[in-house]
Design an enzyme around this catalytic site. Structure first.
Site, PDB file in Angstrom:
ATOM      1  N   ASP A 325       1.034  -1.100   0.154  1.00  0.00           N
ATOM      2  CA  ASP A 325       0.016  -0.013  -0.024  1.00  0.00           C
ATOM      3  C   ASP A 325       0.931   1.114   0.085  1.00  0.00           C
ATOM      4  O   ASP A 325       2.124   1.044   0.300  1.00  0.00           O
ATOM      5  CB  ASP A 325      -0.858  -0.087   1.185  1.00  0.00           C
ATOM      6  CG  ASP A 325      -1.945   1.292   1.513  1.00  0.00           C
ATOM      7  OD1 ASP A 325      -2.356   1.482   0.531  1.00  0.00           O
ATOM      8  OD2 ASP A 325      -1.763   1.944   2.649  1.00  0.00           O
ATOM      9  N   ASP A 518      -0.749  -0.514   6.083  1.00  0.00           N
ATOM     10  CA  ASP A 518      -0.293   0.349   7.481  1.00  0.00           C
ATOM     11  C   ASP A 518      -1.602  -0.318   8.488  1.00  0.00           C
ATOM     12  O   ASP A 518      -1.383   0.347   9.702  1.00  0.00           O
ATOM     13  CB  ASP A 518      -0.589   2.044   7.345  1.00  0.00           C
ATOM     14  CG  ASP A 518      -1.959   2.266   6.533  1.00  0.00           C
ATOM     15  OD1 ASP A 518      -2.739   1.563   6.390  1.00  0.00           O
ATOM     16  OD2 ASP A 518      -2.447   3.565   6.309  1.00  0.00           O
ATOM     17  N   ASP A 522      -6.481  -1.380   5.496  1.00  0.00           N
ATOM     18  CA  ASP A 522      -5.912  -2.601   4.880  1.00  0.00           C
ATOM     19  C   ASP A 522      -6.261  -4.048   4.991  1.00  0.00           C
ATOM     20  O   ASP A 522      -5.945  -5.031   4.577  1.00  0.00           O
ATOM     21  CB  ASP A 522      -4.421  -2.500   4.614  1.00  0.00           C
ATOM     22  CG  ASP A 522      -4.011  -1.155   3.685  1.00  0.00           C
ATOM     23  OD1 ASP A 522      -4.666  -0.994   2.828  1.00  0.00           O
ATOM     24  OD2 ASP A 522      -2.988  -0.653   4.226  1.00  0.00           O
TER      25      ASP A 522
END
Length: 625
Positions: A325, A518, A522
């Site tokens: 990400d 993080d 997610d």
């Protein structure tokens, strides 16, 4: 070594010394027959009585085939054949090996508990003007606790009074201290270095970061890898097989010899069968493989990498694709002013106008302008504030009209503006109706992100992928700067799961795909990847639940370190498997042929176990990248 032993280990050491001394003494006494048997039974029972008891209990409980049974049969058999010295020696060396193994496991457990020495013993609560120490379990949510310099923060909370420097090394593996002041969140396990803090607790002790971390480490052994499961199954079938093999070796050759008219040599074949039993003991495998994983998880904890189980360590070692990400993982996730362009006014002056005009907004862009100004904002200097949704703000600052916003705002006000070719968010500034340049705001890359990607490629990663909801222009620049091979931009959270599914379908079945996020938004992707790594996720429940591995700070270099630890651990595991099985097979063949005697058997059992355990403990120590 002795000072680090527990009482049980010290008792075994005393028995080993007593048995060794008496055996050596009796070896020099010239006696034979019953007297020799009685004398050597003294050291034998000193060193072996507990093994005989365990073997008897195993037979009684119908759990016959274990190492205690093998040792009891082999040594009693040797004594029955008149090989008293060898019978005592086998038991003695077996107990030396067991003591060494027990000490090594205890030492590695102690090392891990020292490395993870974050469990607080007490919390301070102020009552009637005095500090009272209470058990952290007794402190409820919303209570105010006092943490003095040198003490551990016992429970997660928010600082309501005081400022300090926090030592987070026990949690993150890094020695860089962190500044904290009133209003900042603080997590349990940190050490308060300087000031006195008053903290309002936001979680109960059982749900706080320190408890969750310790629980993860302590329960990691319950999630076993394929290698560990293989060894457990192997030992379950292997031990009975060698027992029946030894029985066949003791009976079949003499019977066949008698049938063919040769001397049966019962004593010779029984001795070979007993040697075969001693060699076959699977201690080295059964002990060293779980110990290797245990040490690997401990070494990872020391480096600030929490691994939830040895199965995840094994999968991580096979990682060939790493998907990231962007925001908060490769970038800092905090918008910052990175430049002021085309301005005739001083940079400080233009930032002052922007910060004051935006001072009534809580938007992240407004916050970044206020941070860049860096001074106390006096809102009484600002009047006639108008926020135009999707465009920007107009206001009067110190009697001067100020406009701060995007190109739409400039067009609305009929002000000519300069285009910006840099990647980021552009805030155009107009003062008294005249264009005064623009401020560039961007999400900065983390200092170690580029090096982290380079490290991954050096370690044999085939492809790095970045998934982001950002525009293509921003995503391509970040990916280009960092050296990421593939980038997918303008994705919604659901699109990220679909992309990971697509990447999973392309890879080889023996390769693993890791997703690094993080940890807050997610969770679905972390769960779907072969291995989910949550970064900088201390205190994030979603991350700790969804991820398989939790990095205890936000340094991307920790990903390469985690993979390095996993590969080293698995390398040690396979070294031990091949070494132990290889030596055993050779010695079993030599034992069956009568070439190997009991002394070779002792090396094949105890010697291999000691070497395998020493090798396993190497997994505890992690070199810096």
């Amino acid at each position: 070594m002795e000072s680090n032993m527990n009482k049980k280990q010290k008792k075994v050491l005393i028995r080993i010394i007593a048995a060794s001394v008496t055996m050596i003494l009796f070896a020099f006494i010239p006696v034979e027959g019953w007297l020799e048997f009685v004398l050597f039974m003294i050291p034998y029972l000193i060193i072996g009585y507990d093994i005989l008891l365990k073997a008897f209990k195993g037979i009684k409980n119908k759990q016959v085939f274990d190492e205690n049974f093998l040792m009891a049969v082999a040594t009693v058999g040797a004594i029955a054949l008149g090989d008293y010295k060898e019978g005592v020696a086998v038991m003695l060396f077996y107990q030396i090996g067991e003591l060494f193994q027990s000490y090594a496991v205890g030492r590695s457990r102690r090392n891990i508990s020292e490395l993870m020495d974050i469990r607080p013993d007490y919390a301070n609560i102020e009552r009637d003007g005095k500090l009272e120490r209470v058990d952290p379990d007794e402190v409820g949510i919303g209570s105010v606790i006092v943490v003095q310099p040198g003490e551990k923060v016992p429970i997660d909370g928010v600082i309501i009074e005081g400022s300090t420097t926090l030592n987070t090394s026990a949690l993150t593996g890094e020695s860089v201290p962190r500044e904290a002041k009133a209003g900042d969140d603080v997590i349990s396990g940190c050490i308060n270095m300087t000031g006195v803090l008053k903290i309002k607790t936001t979680k109960e002790f059982g749900e706080s970061t320190v408890s969750r971390i310790l629980d993860l480490v302590e329960n990691s052994s319950s999630k076993k890898s394929r290698s560990e499961n293989f060894i457990s199954k192997f030992a379950r079938y292997y031990t009975p097989a060698v027992c029946y093999g030894a029985l066949a070796l003791a009976i079949l050759p003499p019977v066949v010899s008698m049938f063919l008219g040769f001397d049966a040599m019962w004593g010779e074949w029984i001795y070979r069968a007993l040697t075969f039993l001693v060699i076959s003991c699977p201690c080295a495998l059964v002990i060293s493989i779980p110990l290797s994983f245990f040490a690997g998880i401990g070494g990872a904890s020391n480096a600030g990498v929490l691994v939830k189980g040895s199965n995840y360590l094994e999968t991580l070692s096979k990682t060939k694709y790493v998907v990231f990400d962007k925001t908060g993982t490769l970038t800092q996730g905090v918008f910052e002013v990175v430049g002021v362009h085309h301005s005739k006014l001083e940079e400080a002056r233009i930032l002052e106008y922007a910060a004051l005009a935006e001072s009534f907004s809580s938007h992240p862009i407004s916050k970044s302008l206020q941070r860049a100004y860096g001074k106390e904002i006096d809102q009484s200097r600002v009047t006639d504030v108008k926020e135009i949704s999707g465009e920007g703000v107009t206001a009067v600052v110190d009697g001067v009209s100020v406009a701060a916003g995007n190109t739409k705002l400039m067009k609305r006000l009929g002000i000519e503006y300069s285009d910006c070719h840099s990647v980021g968010t552009i805030v155009h500034m107009a003062v008294n109706g005249r264009y005064e340049g623009h401020i560039l705001i961007a999400d900065r890359e983390k200092p170690n992100s580029k090096e982290a990607i380079a490290q991954l490629y050096r370690m044999g990663i085939k492809e790095t992928v970045m998934l982001t909801g950002d525009t293509g222009k921003v995503a391509d620049q970040v990916a280009g700067d960092l050296g990421i091979s593939t980038v997918y931009s303008e994705l919604l959270p659901g699109d990220k799961v679909a992309k990971v599914e697509e990447l999973l379908s392309k890879k080889h079945s023996k390769e693993a795909l890791a997703f690094v996020g993080d940890g807050i938004n997610d969770a679905p992707v972390l769960s779907r990847a072969d291995i989910g790594i949550a970064m900088g996720a201390l205190g994030s429940d979603a991350a700790i639940e969804a991820a398989d591995i939790v990095l205890m700070d936000d340094d991307p270099l920790k990903i390469a370190k985690a993979i390095k630890i996993a590969k080293k651990c698995l390398r040690i595991v396979y070294e031990n498997i091949y070494f132990a099985i290889g030596v055993k097979i050779v010695c079993l063949i030599l034992g069956a042929l009568g070439i190997a005697n009991m002394w070779v058997a002792i090396f094949a059992d105890v010697g291999v176990m000691v070497i395998a355990v020493i090798n396993a403990i190497r997994a505890l120590f992690v070199k810096k990248l």
